[in-house]
Enzyme design. Structure first.
Site, PDB file in Angstrom:
ATOM      1  N   ASN A 174       0.853  -1.195   0.000  1.00  0.00           N
ATOM      2  CA  ASN A 174       0.000   0.000   0.000  1.00  0.00           C
ATOM      3  C   ASN A 174       0.886   1.241   0.000  1.00  0.00           C
ATOM      4  O   ASN A 174       2.028   1.189   0.460  1.00  0.00           O
ATOM      5  CB  ASN A 174      -0.856  -0.013   1.278  1.00  0.00           C
ATOM      6  CG  ASN A 174      -1.767   1.196   1.392  1.00  0.00           C
ATOM      7  OD1 ASN A 174      -2.407   1.597   0.412  1.00  0.00           O
ATOM      8  ND2 ASN A 174      -1.818   1.806   2.568  1.00  0.00           N
TER       9      ASN A 174
ATOM     10  N   GLU B 299       4.918  10.706  -3.864  1.00  0.00           N
ATOM     11  CA  GLU B 299       4.277   9.391  -4.015  1.00  0.00           C
ATOM     12  C   GLU B 299       4.502   8.846  -5.425  1.00  0.00           C
ATOM     13  O   GLU B 299       4.769   7.657  -5.615  1.00  0.00           O
ATOM     14  CB  GLU B 299       2.772   9.486  -3.743  1.00  0.00           C
ATOM     15  CG  GLU B 299       2.426   9.798  -2.297  1.00  0.00           C
ATOM     16  CD  GLU B 299       0.915   9.785  -2.047  1.00  0.00           C
ATOM     17  OE1 GLU B 299       0.224   8.883  -2.544  1.00  0.00           O
ATOM     18  OE2 GLU B 299       0.423  10.685  -1.332  1.00  0.00           O
TER      19      GLU B 299
ATOM     20  N   SER C 151       4.855   6.691   2.508  1.00  0.00           N
ATOM     21  CA  SER C 151       5.465   5.389   2.774  1.00  0.00           C
ATOM     22  C   SER C 151       4.810   4.329   1.905  1.00  0.00           C
ATOM     23  O   SER C 151       3.589   4.334   1.745  1.00  0.00           O
ATOM     24  CB  SER C 151       5.241   4.981   4.245  1.00  0.00           C
ATOM     25  OG  SER C 151       5.672   5.986   5.138  1.00  0.00           O
TER      26      SER C 151
ATOM     27  N   HIS D 139       0.864   5.082   1.586  1.00  0.00           N
ATOM     28  CA  HIS D 139       0.174   5.874   2.606  1.00  0.00           C
ATOM     29  C   HIS D 139       0.806   7.266   2.653  1.00  0.00           C
ATOM     30  O   HIS D 139       2.031   7.385   2.649  1.00  0.00           O
ATOM     31  CB  HIS D 139       0.287   5.189   3.970  1.00  0.00           C
ATOM     32  CG  HIS D 139      -0.409   5.946   5.050  1.00  0.00           C
ATOM     33  ND1 HIS D 139      -1.784   5.932   5.187  1.00  0.00           N
ATOM     34  CD2 HIS D 139       0.063   6.770   6.010  1.00  0.00           C
ATOM     35  CE1 HIS D 139      -2.123   6.721   6.195  1.00  0.00           C
ATOM     36  NE2 HIS D 139      -1.021   7.228   6.715  1.00  0.00           N
TER      37      HIS D 139
ATOM     38  N   ASP E 108      -2.382   0.363   8.282  1.00  0.00           N
ATOM     39  CA  ASP E 108      -1.170   1.173   8.078  1.00  0.00           C
ATOM     40  C   ASP E 108      -0.040   0.775   9.021  1.00  0.00           C
ATOM     41  O   ASP E 108       0.755   1.613   9.459  1.00  0.00           O
ATOM     42  CB  ASP E 108      -1.488   2.674   8.232  1.00  0.00           C
ATOM     43  CG  ASP E 108      -2.545   3.142   7.249  1.00  0.00           C
ATOM     44  OD1 ASP E 108      -2.602   2.602   6.132  1.00  0.00           O
ATOM     45  OD2 ASP E 108      -3.334   4.039   7.604  1.00  0.00           O
TER      46      ASP E 108
END
Ligand code: GAR
Length: 215
Positions: A106, A173, A135, A108, A144
């Site tokens: 994922n 990101e 992250s 985050h 998370d």
């Protein structure tokens, strides 16, 4: 490596992954994009890149288990080896996460373990941190909380508001996620003692981007 990207909304991270994967030498192929919300903007990016895409609307299922069974069936049908959550805003059950343990990641929008959950940019500003960021982490049963694969930091400026800060983090990101996907697809990430260890080497360097105050 055959990759599925799961989205809920506009899909700008999906787009950065699609762009990276469009390079012939990139070691991962995005074989399917799945949205849990009809009309998710990111589906258009999948179409632009001619990647198979579908909506599995969680509201069309009686409960989380039924929704996740449909998700699993679609992922298995596409012979997916790795799932990338990219702005996928549904919490996944412990059973689903266990099924994909070590094969689901994922992105985050904070430097975990700071600011798990929602509204990360407003909370970072309220806390007065001078560095913020994003992250990429393995998904574990806690929200998370999984092992961190890579992080990118950005500076926080005195006159920032949540939107300005979010835009700066989003740029980071878009660099970090393709970088981490490459590391994963090259088998340069392994789990050891609950932490992700990234092997050095290759042209890309470690999954850390330092802030450039001049940028
Ligand atoms: C991104 O900022 C991503 O980090 C965040 O949602 C945004 C999705 O944007 N994810 C989360 O908050 C997950 N808890 P995008 O749809 O343009 O990629």
């Amino acid at each position: 490596m055959r990759v599925a990207v799961l989205i809920s909304g506009r899909g700008s991270n999906l787009r950065s992954l699609l762009e990276a994967a469009a390079e012939p030498a990139f070691p991962a192929e995005i074989v399917t994009v799945i949205a849990n919300r009809p009309g998710a903007g990111g589906l258009d990016h999948a179409a632009t890149f001619s990647v198979p895409h579908q909506t599995i609307d969680h509201k069309a299922y009686a409960d989380r288990a039924a929704f996740e069974a449909a998700l699993t069936a679609a992922l298995e049908a596409a012979a997916v080896e790795l799932i990338c959550l990219a702005g996928f805003m549904r919490v996944l059950s412990a059973g689903f996460v266990r099924r994909w343990q070590g094969r689901i990641v994922n992105i985050h929008p904070s430097l975990l373990p700071l600011f798990p959950g929602l509204d990360t940019h407003a909370r970072a500003l309220a806390a007065g941190v001078k560095l913020h960021g994003c992250s990429v982490h393995f998904v574990s049963e806690g929200v998370d909380e999984g092992a961190i694969i890579g992080q990118a930091a950005v500076p926080v400026f005195a006159d920032d508001d949540p939107d300005r800060l979010a835009a700066r983090v989003l740029q980071a990101e878009h660099r970090l996620y393709p970088h981490c996907l490459r590391l994963l697809a090259e088998s340069r990430v392994r789990l050891a003692g609950g932490r992700a260890v990234v092997e050095a080497g290759g042209a890309d360097g470690p999954a850390l981007f330092n802030p450039d105050p001049g940028a």
